[in-house]
Design an enzyme around this catalytic site. Structure first.
Site, PDB file in Angstrom:
ATOM      1  N   ASN A 143     -66.537 -69.633 -47.387  1.00 15.51           N
ATOM      2  CA  ASN A 143     -67.269 -68.419 -47.759  1.00 15.51           C
ATOM      3  C   ASN A 143     -66.756 -67.205 -47.033  1.00 15.51           C
ATOM      4  O   ASN A 143     -66.160 -67.294 -45.953  1.00 15.51           O
ATOM      5  CB  ASN A 143     -68.770 -68.604 -47.499  1.00 15.51           C
ATOM      6  CG  ASN A 143     -69.168 -68.177 -46.099  1.00 15.51           C
ATOM      7  OD1 ASN A 143     -69.517 -67.015 -45.868  1.00 15.51           O
ATOM      8  ND2 ASN A 143     -69.082 -69.099 -45.133  1.00 15.51           N
ATOM      9  N   ASN A 183     -76.387 -63.508 -33.431  1.00 15.47           N
ATOM     10  CA  ASN A 183     -75.181 -63.892 -34.170  1.00 15.47           C
ATOM     11  C   ASN A 183     -73.950 -63.294 -33.475  1.00 15.47           C
ATOM     12  O   ASN A 183     -73.629 -62.127 -33.657  1.00 15.47           O
ATOM     13  CB  ASN A 183     -75.299 -63.401 -35.624  1.00 15.47           C
ATOM     14  CG  ASN A 183     -74.124 -63.851 -36.476  1.00 15.47           C
ATOM     15  OD1 ASN A 183     -73.034 -64.095 -35.956  1.00 15.47           O
ATOM     16  ND2 ASN A 183     -74.326 -63.940 -37.770  1.00 15.47           N
ATOM     17  N   PHE A 184     -73.297 -64.141 -32.651  1.00 17.36           N
ATOM     18  CA  PHE A 184     -72.027 -63.775 -31.999  1.00 17.36           C
ATOM     19  C   PHE A 184     -70.895 -64.544 -32.686  1.00 17.36           C
ATOM     20  O   PHE A 184     -69.914 -64.935 -32.044  1.00 17.36           O
ATOM     21  CB  PHE A 184     -72.027 -64.183 -30.518  1.00 17.36           C
ATOM     22  CG  PHE A 184     -73.038 -63.498 -29.627  1.00 17.36           C
ATOM     23  CD1 PHE A 184     -73.728 -62.372 -30.047  1.00 17.36           C
ATOM     24  CD2 PHE A 184     -73.273 -63.974 -28.339  1.00 17.36           C
ATOM     25  CE1 PHE A 184     -74.653 -61.749 -29.214  1.00 17.36           C
ATOM     26  CE2 PHE A 184     -74.185 -63.350 -27.499  1.00 17.36           C
ATOM     27  CZ  PHE A 184     -74.880 -62.241 -27.931  1.00 17.36           C
ATOM     28  N   SER A 185     -71.038 -64.803 -33.984  1.00 16.31           N
ATOM     29  CA  SER A 185     -70.171 -65.829 -34.558  1.00 16.31           C
ATOM     30  C   SER A 185     -69.687 -65.594 -35.971  1.00 16.31           C
ATOM     31  O   SER A 185     -68.836 -66.348 -36.446  1.00 16.31           O
ATOM     32  CB  SER A 185     -70.916 -67.174 -34.523  1.00 16.31           C
ATOM     33  OG  SER A 185     -72.196 -67.039 -35.098  1.00 16.31           O
ATOM     34  N   CYS A 186     -70.201 -64.586 -36.681  1.00 17.00           N
ATOM     35  CA  CYS A 186     -69.770 -64.389 -38.064  1.00 17.00           C
ATOM     36  C   CYS A 186     -68.250 -64.163 -38.060  1.00 17.00           C
ATOM     37  O   CYS A 186     -67.753 -63.257 -37.381  1.00 17.00           O
ATOM     38  CB  CYS A 186     -70.498 -63.209 -38.692  1.00 17.00           C
ATOM     39  SG  CYS A 186     -70.124 -63.031 -40.428  1.00 17.00           S
ATOM     40  N   ASN A 245     -70.651 -71.938 -35.946  1.00 18.83           N
ATOM     41  CA  ASN A 245     -70.565 -71.202 -37.200  1.00 18.83           C
ATOM     42  C   ASN A 245     -69.315 -71.739 -37.913  1.00 18.83           C
ATOM     43  O   ASN A 245     -68.641 -72.649 -37.420  1.00 18.83           O
ATOM     44  CB  ASN A 245     -70.454 -69.703 -36.934  1.00 18.83           C
ATOM     45  CG  ASN A 245     -70.908 -68.863 -38.130  1.00 18.83           C
ATOM     46  OD1 ASN A 245     -70.529 -69.151 -39.267  1.00 18.83           O
ATOM     47  ND2 ASN A 245     -71.702 -67.855 -37.881  1.00 18.83           N
ATOM     48  N   THR A 246     -68.993 -71.178 -39.066  1.00 19.67           N
ATOM     49  CA  THR A 246     -67.826 -71.642 -39.815  1.00 19.67           C
ATOM     50  C   THR A 246     -66.531 -71.312 -39.066  1.00 19.67           C
ATOM     51  O   THR A 246     -66.495 -70.398 -38.249  1.00 19.67           O
ATOM     52  CB  THR A 246     -67.811 -70.968 -41.194  1.00 19.67           C
ATOM     53  OG1 THR A 246     -68.001 -69.574 -40.997  1.00 19.67           O
ATOM     54  CG2 THR A 246     -68.911 -71.523 -42.077  1.00 19.67           C
TER      55      THR A 246
HETATM   56  C1  LIG Z   1     -72.321 -68.879 -47.625  1.00 14.19           C
HETATM   57  C2  LIG Z   1     -72.585 -68.960 -46.149  1.00 14.19           C
HETATM   58  C3  LIG Z   1     -73.216 -67.898 -45.505  1.00 14.19           C
HETATM   59  C4  LIG Z   1     -73.474 -67.956 -44.124  1.00 14.19           C
HETATM   60  N1  LIG Z   1     -74.123 -66.904 -43.519  1.00 14.19           N
HETATM   61  C5  LIG Z   1     -74.408 -66.963 -42.182  1.00 14.19           C
HETATM   62  C6  LIG Z   1     -75.146 -65.919 -41.546  1.00 14.19           C
HETATM   63  O1  LIG Z   1     -75.572 -64.930 -42.157  1.00 14.19           O
HETATM   64  N2  LIG Z   1     -75.375 -66.054 -40.215  1.00 14.19           N
HETATM   65  C7  LIG Z   1     -74.964 -67.135 -39.484  1.00 14.19           C
HETATM   66  O2  LIG Z   1     -75.216 -67.202 -38.275  1.00 14.19           O
HETATM   67  N3  LIG Z   1     -74.274 -68.144 -40.085  1.00 14.19           N
HETATM   68  C8  LIG Z   1     -73.995 -68.083 -41.405  1.00 14.19           C
HETATM   69  N4  LIG Z   1     -73.341 -69.147 -42.011  1.00 14.19           N
HETATM   70  C9  LIG Z   1     -72.906 -70.304 -41.198  1.00 14.19           C
HETATM   71  C10 LIG Z   1     -73.886 -71.481 -41.282  1.00 14.19           C
HETATM   72  O3  LIG Z   1     -75.147 -71.143 -40.754  1.00 14.19           O
HETATM   73  C11 LIG Z   1     -73.334 -72.710 -40.502  1.00 14.19           C
HETATM   74  O4  LIG Z   1     -73.170 -72.339 -39.140  1.00 14.19           O
HETATM   75  C12 LIG Z   1     -71.999 -73.223 -41.049  1.00 14.19           C
HETATM   76  O5  LIG Z   1     -71.985 -73.189 -42.461  1.00 14.19           O
HETATM   77  C13 LIG Z   1     -71.688 -74.645 -40.566  1.00 14.19           C
HETATM   78  O6  LIG Z   1     -72.657 -75.551 -41.000  1.00 14.19           O
HETATM   79  P1  LIG Z   1     -72.434 -76.575 -42.244  1.00 14.19           P
HETATM   80  O7  LIG Z   1     -71.221 -77.399 -41.921  1.00 14.19           O
HETATM   81  O8  LIG Z   1     -73.711 -77.374 -42.320  1.00 14.19           O
HETATM   82  O9  LIG Z   1     -72.225 -75.708 -43.446  1.00 14.19           O
HETATM   83  C14 LIG Z   1     -73.077 -69.103 -43.387  1.00 14.19           C
HETATM   84  C15 LIG Z   1     -72.472 -70.182 -44.052  1.00 14.19           C
HETATM   85  C16 LIG Z   1     -72.219 -70.124 -45.411  1.00 14.19           C
HETATM   86  C17 LIG Z   1     -71.561 -71.305 -46.097  1.00 14.19           C
END
Ligand SMILES: Cc1cc2nc3c(=O)[nH]c(=O)nc-3n(C[C@H](O)[C@H](O)[C@H](O)COP(=O)(O)O)c2cc1C
Length: 372
Positions: free
Chosen positions: A88, A151-154, A218-219
């Site tokens: 994403n 959120n220190f991670s986006c 985070n991702t």
């Molecule tokens: C479409 C999308 C939007 C996300 N938006 C945020 C966000 O706004 N803030 C945040 O801290 N993490 C965001 N994340 C990260 C997720 O919270 C999570 O840390 C990450 O997807 C890893 O977890 P998973 O393997 O279960 O997907 C987002 C992830 C996805 C896929």
């Protein structure tokens, strides 16, 4: 002996240790209410900020799959292909703070026994930005949030003073955490980017700033693959793409490695694990490394947007696990949390079939015969 799913994490009581992470599953009031009805112990809202957010045109998140036939990782759907990851480039919530506040209040009133964490984000380049963090923190806690996740991670912010750019700078991690702690009456968690070499350094900086817990991952920064036929990125706008975030099954082992770096460095601190969880087996890995709660995004997105079946499986898995270990005297998550944390050691400490031949990568000392 009665089994108990509840956990105490940073002073907050959770009915169970399973949360929806900050992402599309928690982007609206109706989603969060559905999530609580489905049984999630807590949710972290989609990140709330004060700066204007405009997302790119087109799909926000895509899912990559692979199959035994082609072993190719691609966003193209093929019969029999299994989920590999999510990708994403979505920014934080495009709804304003004023949109969120009455909704936080209503959600908390409807579910006083469930945990509502507000994810917040501002910049860090000047005092005004630190005051923005404080305003977000005050307003969300006044609206009823039980805790704050910074959120220190986006992974795809353009601004140098935001998102994972804070998480890559230990000085900023401390300063921002401290600013929020000055006004916070509720626990403060910091969500760190996995895109640093030694994440325990940034975790330590957050703890010095007063953080009550660290959340990860985070991702991971990543690109979609290029289609071999069209020579275009599988996701693009006008042929262009930017670095986005990888989540889902592919990041589980990577995220576990990051988590273990931190739980070993700070065994007495609180951690919430995220990355590739869809079932209790994966949640268990994080708990055995020392996490007190875990969070889910990708698996929930693919299960009716808020994961009703995922939470059912997580709860059933936890119950079955506790029942299986009743003989060990385990009745709560706390009884097995961290049990495998100390099994991660330096390569040189791993036993060799023939220890006498092993010199930890060093030559035998000059002038001496090999010992045997
Ligand atoms: C479409 C999308 C939007 C996300 N938006 C945020 C966000 O706004 N803030 C945040 O801290 N993490 C965001 N994340 C990260 C997720 O919270 C999570 O840390 C990450 O997807 C890893 O977890 P998973 O393997 O279960 O997907 C987002 C992830 C996805 C896929």
């Amino acid at each position: 002996m009665s089994l108990d799913r509840s956990v105490d994490f940073t002073g907050i009581r959770f009915q169970n240790p399973f949360l929806l992470s900050s992402a599309p599953p928690t982007e609206s009031e109706s989603n969060i209410l559905r999530a609580f009805d489905a049984g999630w112990g807590g949710v972290v809202t989609k990140t709330i900020g004060l700066h204007p957010v405009v997302n790119v045109v087109g799909a926000k998140a895509k899912f990559m799959r692979t199959s035994p036939e082609d072993a190719y990782v691609s966003m193209k759907k093929r019969p029999g292909a299994a989920l590999h990851s999510s990708w994403n480039w979505e920014l934080i919530s495009d709804k304003t703070l004023d949109w969120w506040l009455p909704r936080l209040r209503r959600i908390k009133e409807a579910h006083p026994d469930r945990v509502l964490i507000a994810s917040i984000m501002a910049g860090s380049g000047n005092d005004k930005e630190l005051q923005n963090w404080q305003r977000l923190a005050r307003d969300c806690q006044d609206a009823g949030a039980d805790g704050l996740e910074l959120n220190f991670s986006c992974p795809h912010m353009d601004r140098r003073d935001m998102g994972s750019n804070i998480g890559k700078d230990e000085g900023l991690c401390s300063v921002v955490t401290e600013a929020v702690k000055e006004v916070a009456r509720v626990p403060v968690w910091c969500k760190l980017t996995p895109a640093t070499a030694e994440i325990e350094v940034e975790a330590g900086a957050c703890f010095r700033g007063g953080a009550d817990a660290i959340v990860s991952s985070n991702t991971f920064p990543s690109l979609p693959v290029i289609d071999p036929e069209t020579l275009e990125f599988e996701i693009n706008v006008d042929g262009q793409v930017s670095s986005g975030g990888l989540g889902g099954p592919a990041i589980l082992p990577l995220s576990l490695a990051k988590m273990s770096q931190m739980t070993r460095a700070y065994p007495d601190r609180s951690f919430s694990g995220i990355g590739g969880i869809s079932d209790f087996g994966q949640a268990l890995s994080y708990i055995l490394l020392g996490c007190g709660t875990v969070q889910v995004c990708t698996a929930a997105m693919l299960d009716q947007a808020v994961g009703p079946n995922v939470i059912k499986r997580l709860l059933a898995g936890l119950d079955a696990f506790l029942e299986r270990h009743a003989g060990d005297g385990w009745t709560t998550v706390e009884d097995f949390r961290g049990l495998r944390r100390d099994r991660i050691v330096a390569q040189s400490e791993i036993r060799r079939p023939d220890a006498a031949d092993y010199h930890a990568g060093h030559e035998v000392a000059e002038g001496y015969a090999p010992a045997n």
